[in-house]
Design an enzyme around this catalytic site. Structure first.
Site, PDB file in Angstrom:
ATOM      1  N   VAL A  26      -2.662 -53.311 -14.866  1.00 23.56           N
ATOM      2  CA  VAL A  26      -3.660 -52.946 -13.870  1.00 23.56           C
ATOM      3  C   VAL A  26      -4.579 -51.905 -14.498  1.00 23.56           C
ATOM      4  O   VAL A  26      -4.195 -51.217 -15.436  1.00 23.56           O
ATOM      5  CB  VAL A  26      -3.035 -52.413 -12.560  1.00 23.56           C
ATOM      6  CG1 VAL A  26      -2.317 -53.519 -11.803  1.00 23.56           C
ATOM      7  CG2 VAL A  26      -2.104 -51.250 -12.817  1.00 23.56           C
ATOM      8  N   SER A  27      -5.792 -51.825 -13.960  1.00 18.12           N
ATOM      9  CA  SER A  27      -6.798 -50.972 -14.582  1.00 18.12           C
ATOM     10  C   SER A  27      -6.668 -49.504 -14.218  1.00 18.12           C
ATOM     11  O   SER A  27      -7.066 -48.640 -14.986  1.00 18.12           O
ATOM     12  CB  SER A  27      -8.198 -51.459 -14.199  1.00 18.12           C
ATOM     13  OG  SER A  27      -8.378 -52.771 -14.664  1.00 18.12           O
ATOM     14  N   THR A  28      -6.158 -49.214 -13.049  1.00 21.87           N
ATOM     15  CA  THR A  28      -6.068 -47.815 -12.629  1.00 21.87           C
ATOM     16  C   THR A  28      -4.670 -47.520 -12.110  1.00 21.87           C
ATOM     17  O   THR A  28      -3.904 -48.431 -11.766  1.00 21.87           O
ATOM     18  CB  THR A  28      -7.078 -47.507 -11.496  1.00 21.87           C
ATOM     19  OG1 THR A  28      -6.719 -48.275 -10.338  1.00 21.87           O
ATOM     20  CG2 THR A  28      -8.500 -47.842 -11.907  1.00 21.87           C
TER      21      THR A  28
END
Length: 184
Positions: free
Chosen positions: A8-10
């Site tokens: 996931v990006s964050t």
């Protein structure tokens, strides 16, 4: 052995859905990252790649969770193939163990090469058009008077710090040393 990778990006995003899908696909080991794909360092991916052995299958939930670009994706899958590791993407239903999956990756490879060629052609056309308008490109040339001032200060004031010479003449340290070396 089936090995999964989820990203996931964050830190606010949740890996649970990806991990669940990977476990349902039979992954015995799942490696994760909570980092933007813009970042080159993805420790979970590196750990997964180092963990895999010949005959394993590397599974991701979606292709965009694995690579930042088509070129990077193809390079990664080619490296897996060289190591005799299979690859599967659950969402896109791509499995290199099947002839269909291999074909899709060959098509991806051809598309990536086509894209690189288009970018190169556009770049060349842009440079040609700029030259036709009188633009040469590249770094602007340093005016001779600034270089001469810096060299004169360097030779006439041996105790003067290089930083002061550069500040007074408007010439960078690297440029000054390059011209001094050329004059020898």
């Amino acid at each position: 052995m089936k090995i999964g990778y989820a990203r996931v990006s964050t830190h606010e995003e949740n890996l649970d859905d990806q991990i669940k899908a990977l476990k349902e696909a039979g992954c015995e080991e799942v490696f994760t990252d909570k980092v933007s794909s813009i970042k080159a360092e993805r420790p979970g991916l590196e750990e997964a790649l180092n963990f895999m052995r010949e005959g394993d299958k590397f599974i991701v939930w979606r292709l965009d969770r694995l690579a930042r670009s088509l070129k990077e994706l193809i390079t990664l899958v080619d490296n897996l193939k060289k190591r005799l590791v299979l690859f599967e993407s659950l969402s896109e239903k791509i499995d290199t163990a099947s002839s269909d999956g291999g074909l899709i990756f060959h098509i991806f490879g051809a598309m990536a090469e086509f894209e690189r060629n288009l970018i190169r052609e556009r770049t060349q056309a842009g440079l040609k058009a700029a030259r036709a308008r009188g633009r040469l490109g590249g770094r602007p040339h340093m005016p001779e008077d600034k270089i001469n001032t810096a060299i004169t200060l360097y030779h006439s004031n041996p105790d003067m710090p290089i930083a002061d010479i550069c500040r007074a003449s408007g010439v960078s340290r690297a440029t000054l040393y390059r011209y001094l070396k050329a004059k020898k």
